[in-house]
Design an enzyme around this catalytic site. Structure first.
Site, short mmCIF file in Angstrom:
data_model
loop_
_atom_site.label_atom_id
_atom_site.label_comp_id
_atom_site.label_asym_id
_atom_site.label_seq_id
_atom_site.Cartn_x
_atom_site.Cartn_y
_atom_site.Cartn_z
N SER A 88 1.05 -1.26 -0.23
CA SER A 88 -0.35 -0.33 0.12
C SER A 88 0.87 1.20 -0.34
O SER A 88 1.60 1.51 0.77
CB SER A 88 -1.35 -0.38 1.00
OG SER A 88 -2.04 1.33 0.91
N HIS A 102 -2.29 7.02 -4.74
CA HIS A 102 -2.67 6.54 -3.73
C HIS A 102 -2.47 4.78 -4.49
O HIS A 102 -2.93 5.14 -6.06
CB HIS A 102 -3.83 6.27 -3.00
CG HIS A 102 -4.64 4.71 -2.42
ND1 HIS A 102 -5.36 4.67 -3.07
CD2 HIS A 102 -3.96 3.78 -1.30
CE1 HIS A 102 -5.88 2.95 -2.68
NE2 HIS A 102 -4.38 3.37 -1.53
N ARG A 106 -3.06 -6.41 -3.21
CA ARG A 106 -3.40 -7.32 -2.59
C ARG A 106 -3.35 -8.63 -2.63
O ARG A 106 -4.59 -8.74 -4.26
CB ARG A 106 -3.47 -6.65 -1.20
CG ARG A 106 -5.45 -6.73 -1.93
CD ARG A 106 -6.11 -5.70 -1.32
NE ARG A 106 -7.40 -5.40 -1.50
CZ ARG A 106 -7.66 -4.38 -2.25
NH1 ARG A 106 -7.23 -3.64 -2.46
NH2 ARG A 106 -8.93 -4.47 -2.34
N GLY A 259 -4.12 -4.55 13.11
CA GLY A 259 -2.78 -3.78 12.56
C GLY A 259 -1.76 -3.01 12.56
O GLY A 259 -2.55 -1.82 14.15
N ARG A 260 -0.70 -2.79 12.03
CA ARG A 260 0.30 -1.36 12.68
C ARG A 260 -0.27 -0.45 12.61
O ARG A 260 0.15 0.45 11.86
CB ARG A 260 1.59 -1.53 12.49
CG ARG A 260 3.06 -1.05 12.73
CD ARG A 260 4.21 -0.99 12.93
NE ARG A 260 5.21 -0.10 13.57
CZ ARG A 260 5.47 0.62 12.45
NH1 ARG A 260 4.93 0.95 11.34
NH2 ARG A 260 6.28 1.45 13.31
N GLU A 262 1.06 2.22 13.00
CA GLU A 262 2.26 3.87 12.62
C GLU A 262 1.45 3.31 11.46
O GLU A 262 1.64 4.78 9.96
CB GLU A 262 3.54 4.28 13.13
CG GLU A 262 3.50 4.78 14.22
CD GLU A 262 2.50 5.50 14.44
OE1 GLU A 262 3.05 7.40 13.17
OE2 GLU A 262 2.75 6.31 15.49
N SER A 263 1.24 2.41 10.53
CA SER A 263 1.59 1.86 9.32
C SER A 263 0.56 2.63 8.50
O SER A 263 0.17 2.22 7.31
CB SER A 263 2.18 0.72 9.15
OG SER A 263 3.21 0.62 9.31
#
Length: 303
Positions: A88, A102, A106, A259-260, A262-263
């Site tokens: 992404s 963007h 996936r 999920g993380r 920050e990501s």
């Protein structure tokens, strides 16, 4: 397939980051490797305060484990295990004459409790969000997208362009987020293409990203701009934030699967404005952009 596609997105991340760093000439990507407690992890790369890119991220992840209850309800399944991987990216340029972009590609697998694959699909796409619209840039972006599609199916471009227009729609504003591109999801084997053929299609779309976007950046990055035009860029970025936090399925999936953070939120721009009832000057370039975003346009015919 999951190992094959994950290897592809690792390579694609390297190629895209190298090209973007070379073009920027000032900033480099900061890399963070992270692990997800439930299984899997990823490689986050973020560029900030560059000569061309104010902020951008090119992230890959591969996560697996039990499907959370919230996602069981979403997919309409019971207790299941899953694997998901993807790349992404979001790039927010400094110059308001350069559009934000963007992209995401996936792959997803769903398993029963015996570990058998019960469902699998590809998804992805790429879309362009200009602040000042140069028609030829939108035409170029869509032309590259169309060529990648036409190599695999004569109906793919029209179908996935329309789905992109429908998906990246800020319903609460009744306007598009940008000038679109491609959006496809749930591309399963046996539905027009085999799994290997879907892989070939998705990877060709991924490979088309740099040719679709970099020529636009190179053409616009040195154009002069005013503080007022920078303000307009930040106001329009507010609409981008609204879409990502209200409507975007990828953001919601990341938040619901631990999920993380920050990501997940790296897609948000560093500087943004919300002005009460802000209206562009009638007849201005800003007003033209808003008018065009009220209804999708066929950029191949410019109608």
């Amino acid at each position: 397939m999951k190992e094959k596609f994950y290897a592809y997105i690792q390579s694609l991340q390297d190629r895209i980051c190298f090209a973007l760093e070379t073009l920027d000439g000032k900033a480099s990507f900061q890399e963070d490797l992270w692990e997800r407690p439930e299984g899997g992890g990823g490689r986050t790369r973020v560029i900030q305060e560059g000569a061309v890119f104010e902020k951008g991220g090119v992230n890959i992840s591969g996560v697996h484990g039990p499907l959370p209850e919230s996602m069981q309800a979403y997919f309409g399944v019971g207790e299941s295990d899953f694997f998901a991987c993807g790349l992404s990216l979001v790039l927010h340029p400094v110059n308001p004459m350069v559009p934000t972009v963007h992209a995401n590609w996936r792959y997803f697998e769903l398993y029963d409790k015996q570990g058998n694959v019960v469902d699998q699909w590809f998804g992805g796409g790429q879309d362009l969000t200009p602040y000042y619209l140069f028609d030829e840039d939108a035409v170029h972006f869509h032309s590259v997208c169309k060529q990648a599609c036409d190599n695999h199916h004569p109906q793919f471009y029209t179908r996935y362009k329309e789905r992109c227009d429908s998906y990246f729609w800020n319903a609460h504003r009744n306007e598009a987020r940008g000038v679109g591109g491609l959006f496809f999801d749930y591309c399963r084997p046996g539905e027009e293409l085999s799994l290997e053929q879907w892989y070939d299609f998705v990877t060709e779309v991924g490979d088309s990203f740099l040719p679709s976007y970099l020529p636009i950046v190179k053409k616009r990055k040195e154009l002069a701009y005013s503080e007022a035009e920078r303000d307009w860029q930040e106001v329009r970025r507010g609409r981008y934030v609204e879409f990502n936090l209200v409507h975007d399925k990828g953001t919601l999936f990341g938040l619901r699967t631990n999920g993380r953070i920050e990501s997940i939120l790296m897609s948000l721009p560093p500087k943004v404005q919300w002005r009460y009832d802000h209206q562009p000057e009638p007849g201005s370039r800003e007003a033209r952009l808003v008018e065009i975003l009220k209804s999708p346009r066929n950029w191949m015919n410019k109608t």
